[in-house]
Design an enzyme around this catalytic site. Structure first.
Site, short mmCIF file in Angstrom:
data_model
loop_
_atom_site.label_atom_id
_atom_site.label_comp_id
_atom_site.label_asym_id
_atom_site.label_seq_id
_atom_site.Cartn_x
_atom_site.Cartn_y
_atom_site.Cartn_z
N ASP A 170 0.62 -1.18 -0.17
CA ASP A 170 0.13 -0.12 -0.14
C ASP A 170 0.77 1.40 -0.09
O ASP A 170 0.73 2.11 -0.72
CB ASP A 170 -0.83 0.02 1.10
CG ASP A 170 -2.00 0.01 1.08
OD1 ASP A 170 -2.82 0.35 -0.07
OD2 ASP A 170 -3.17 0.05 2.17
N GLU A 204 -5.61 7.35 -0.28
CA GLU A 204 -5.96 6.81 0.87
C GLU A 204 -5.25 6.74 2.22
O GLU A 204 -5.55 7.04 3.17
CB GLU A 204 -6.43 5.26 0.61
CG GLU A 204 -7.19 4.60 1.80
CD GLU A 204 -7.83 3.33 1.55
OE1 GLU A 204 -7.36 2.73 0.56
OE2 GLU A 204 -8.45 2.85 2.50
N ASP A 250 -6.44 4.83 -5.00
CA ASP A 250 -6.46 3.80 -3.96
C ASP A 250 -4.98 3.15 -4.34
O ASP A 250 -5.00 2.02 -5.21
CB ASP A 250 -7.70 2.94 -4.04
CG ASP A 250 -7.68 2.00 -2.85
OD1 ASP A 250 -6.62 1.70 -2.13
OD2 ASP A 250 -9.01 1.61 -2.48
N ILE A 286 -3.86 0.17 -2.90
CA ILE A 286 -4.42 -1.03 -3.22
C ILE A 286 -5.83 -1.19 -2.61
O ILE A 286 -6.31 -1.09 -1.65
CB ILE A 286 -3.50 -2.30 -2.31
CG1 ILE A 286 -2.26 -2.25 -2.88
CG2 ILE A 286 -4.40 -3.67 -2.52
CD1 ILE A 286 -1.25 -3.71 -2.24
N ASP A 287 -6.83 -1.34 -3.82
CA ASP A 287 -7.91 -1.56 -3.42
C ASP A 287 -8.38 -3.18 -3.36
O ASP A 287 -8.03 -3.98 -4.42
CB ASP A 287 -8.93 -0.98 -4.49
CG ASP A 287 -10.39 -1.23 -4.21
OD1 ASP A 287 -10.80 -0.97 -3.02
OD2 ASP A 287 -10.96 -1.33 -5.10
N THR A 346 -7.78 -4.85 -0.17
CA THR A 346 -6.76 -5.26 0.60
C THR A 346 -6.69 -6.90 1.25
O THR A 346 -5.80 -7.57 1.17
CB THR A 346 -6.33 -4.41 1.87
OG1 THR A 346 -7.45 -4.22 2.49
CG2 THR A 346 -5.99 -3.10 1.32
N HIS A 396 -19.08 -5.34 3.73
CA HIS A 396 -19.01 -4.29 2.99
C HIS A 396 -20.19 -4.21 2.29
O HIS A 396 -20.23 -3.48 1.39
CB HIS A 396 -17.66 -4.28 1.95
CG HIS A 396 -16.45 -4.16 2.67
ND1 HIS A 396 -15.34 -4.49 1.96
CD2 HIS A 396 -15.86 -3.75 3.94
CE1 HIS A 396 -14.12 -4.27 2.74
NE2 HIS A 396 -14.85 -3.73 4.06
N SER A 454 -12.65 -5.89 -4.61
CA SER A 454 -12.09 -4.55 -5.44
C SER A 454 -12.89 -4.21 -6.21
O SER A 454 -13.76 -4.74 -6.76
CB SER A 454 -10.49 -4.72 -5.90
OG SER A 454 -10.68 -5.52 -6.91
N LYS A 505 -14.66 -5.57 -10.02
CA LYS A 505 -15.92 -5.72 -10.23
C LYS A 505 -16.44 -4.75 -11.41
O LYS A 505 -17.18 -5.16 -12.09
CB LYS A 505 -16.64 -5.58 -8.80
CG LYS A 505 -16.79 -6.58 -7.91
CD LYS A 505 -17.56 -6.55 -6.86
CE LYS A 505 -17.22 -5.67 -5.75
NZ LYS A 505 -15.81 -5.99 -4.94
N ARG A 508 -23.44 -2.04 -3.99
CA ARG A 508 -22.69 -1.86 -2.97
C ARG A 508 -23.88 -1.32 -1.82
O ARG A 508 -24.43 -0.21 -2.02
CB ARG A 508 -21.74 -0.81 -2.60
CG ARG A 508 -20.45 -1.25 -3.78
CD ARG A 508 -19.49 -0.20 -3.75
NE ARG A 508 -18.68 -0.09 -2.38
CZ ARG A 508 -17.70 -1.06 -2.11
NH1 ARG A 508 -17.43 -2.17 -3.03
NH2 ARG A 508 -17.12 -1.08 -0.93
N ASP A 512 -12.46 4.48 -4.10
CA ASP A 512 -12.83 3.32 -4.17
C ASP A 512 -13.73 3.40 -5.37
O ASP A 512 -14.29 2.15 -5.84
CB ASP A 512 -13.72 2.77 -2.96
CG ASP A 512 -12.68 2.53 -1.91
OD1 ASP A 512 -11.86 1.95 -2.19
OD2 ASP A 512 -13.27 2.28 -0.71
P1 AMP Z 1 -14.68 -4.67 -1.74
O1 AMP Z 1 -13.54 -5.02 -2.33
O2 AMP Z 1 -15.93 -4.51 -2.49
O3 AMP Z 1 -15.04 -5.33 -0.32
O4 AMP Z 1 -14.51 -3.23 -1.34
C1 AMP Z 1 -13.37 -2.81 -0.60
C2 AMP Z 1 -13.49 -1.36 0.05
O5 AMP Z 1 -14.64 -1.28 0.74
C3 AMP Z 1 -12.52 -0.89 0.69
O6 AMP Z 1 -11.46 -0.39 0.03
C4 AMP Z 1 -12.98 -0.06 1.82
O7 AMP Z 1 -12.55 1.37 1.63
C5 AMP Z 1 -14.34 -0.21 1.60
N1 AMP Z 1 -15.19 -0.35 2.96
C6 AMP Z 1 -14.70 -0.29 4.03
N2 AMP Z 1 -15.78 -0.49 4.77
C7 AMP Z 1 -16.84 -0.45 4.18
C8 AMP Z 1 -18.21 -0.68 4.57
N3 AMP Z 1 -18.74 -0.86 5.83
N4 AMP Z 1 -19.17 -0.75 3.57
C9 AMP Z 1 -18.67 -0.41 2.24
N5 AMP Z 1 -17.29 -0.54 1.60
C10 AMP Z 1 -16.54 -0.38 2.98
MG MG Z 2 -9.99 0.66 -1.40
#
Ligand code: AMP
Ligand code: MG
Length: 330
Positions: free
Chosen positions: A47, A70, A123, A125-126, A128, A217, A241, A244, A258, A273
């Site tokens: 990161d 970030e 970002d 690294i999206d 993680t 998430h 990430s 998608k 989301r 993001d």
């Molecule tokens: P994903 O890979 O779709 O799970 O999305 C990853 C991103 O979700 C990360 O970069 C975070 O910034 C973000 N994230 C963190 N907490 C939450 C949350 N409670 N709801 C939605 N996204 C989140």
């Molecule tokens: Mg991210």
């Protein structure tokens, strides 16, 4: 056609390409079988190294442009951060041989700017968790001008033709440039860009829904209710990430939700993001909004405070999806 000689486009592709190769290398060298389950050090190092590199290149390429990224270097500057900083510096030196620990911290903090009329958002690294699991992750960079994303680039080291024939393996660079379409090329040898187009499926029963792997998430129960309300037959596909958005842009799905996690209903999406992926999707013919159908507002700050959640689609199924979201109270 994609104008790869445009200075902003050239910079964004180069920055993300090199960053993606670097973080992939961190993963190869640091995510080993000996790593304990709770050890996040590989993703921490990757990161920071990714952000230091992109910041450095931006400061050389467009010195007047702010970067909203970030990470910050607060945990690296004190003595307790010295070991991590040393590892970060070791990787950054592969791209910037003269890098020193102090300059690495300064480059990372270069990303601490606020949004402006024109800004970049990163970002480093999206995804993680995907990085640590060996699944999908992405380096995501976007240029936003007057609230509109103009360029979005994703470097996805694990996005291959397993998801769509358009993605040559074993990793993909994906770009959206406003008015010029969405394109992908191999991360190994970028050059031949293939155009991406969303799926033409308009029958809701055939809709393939994409969702986060991490259940925290999103709202998993509500996604199932949504699928039922829409009449979608297939199980939702789980991916980490902004990969998608790339899969949706390539026609590998029709909808991406989301939803708000029941434990974080106040959560607001971060600009880094969503910005890059949103343009890639739109330039491939798709549509993106929040859960109520409102356009994403990238102007107010680091978070999308004027929006709740995200709905992304191949456009054809967008209004049916909004209706189904209303039905399930999302
Ligand atoms: P994903 O890979 O779709 O799970 O999305 C990853 C991103 O979700 C990360 O970069 C975070 O910034 C973000 N994230 C963190 N907490 C939450 C949350 N409670 N709801 C939605 N996204 C989140
Ligand atoms: Mg991210």
């Amino acid at each position: 056609m994609l104008d790869v000689m445009n200075p902003e486009t050239k910079f964004a592709l180069d920055a993300v390409h090199q960053a993606a190769l670097l973080v992939r290398q961190v993963q190869v060298e640091m995510v080993t079988p000996a790593l304990t389950k709770d050890d996040r050090s590989p993703v921490t190092v990757a990161d920071f190294a990714s952000q230091a590199w992109v910041s450095h290149l931006l400061s050389k390429s467009f010195p007047n442009d702010p970067l909203v990224a970030e990470e910050d270097a607060a945990e690296l500057r004190p003595a307790e951060g010295a070991d991590t900083l040393e590892q970060v510096t070791k990787f950054v030196r592969r791209l910037i041989p003269e890098a020193a620990p102090e300059s690495v911290c300064d480059w990372i903090d270069y990303g601490g700017e606020d949004v402006a009329a024109r800004y970049w958002t990163l970002d480093p690294i999206d995804g993680t968790k995907g990085f640590l699991r060996g699944d999908q992750y992405a380096v995501a960079l976007a240029l936003v001008v007057d609230g509109q994303v103009q360029i979005g680039v994703l470097g996805c080291p694990h996005l291959s033709d397993a998801y769509r024939p358009d993605f040559g393996g074993p990793g993909s660079l994906v770009i959206g440039a406003r008015g010029q379409g969405a394109w992908t090329t191999s991360i190994e040898s970028p050059g031949d860009f293939a155009r991406l187009e969303v799926s033409r499926i308009s029958d809701a029963s055939q809709a393939r829904i994409l969702r986060s792997v991490e259940s925290g998430h999103t709202n998993v129960g509500q996604i199932d209710q949504f699928a039922l309300a829409l009449g979608a037959q297939a199980e939702p596909v789980r991916l980490d990430s902004q990969a998608k958005y790339a899969v949706l842009a390539a026609g590998g799905g029709e909808l991406y939700l989301r939803l708000l996690s029941p434990s974080r209903t106040d959560y607001r999406e971060k600009i880094w993001d969503q910005a890059a992926g949103s343009l890639i999707l739109e330039e491939a013919g798709g549509k993106i909004s929040d859960l109520s159908g409102k356009r994403l507002d990238f102007t107010p700050g680091r978070s999308l405070i004027n929006n709740r959640g995200v709905l992304a689609s191949n456009e054809l199924l967008h209004s049916a999806a909004i209706q189904a979201l209303r039905q399930v109270g999302a």
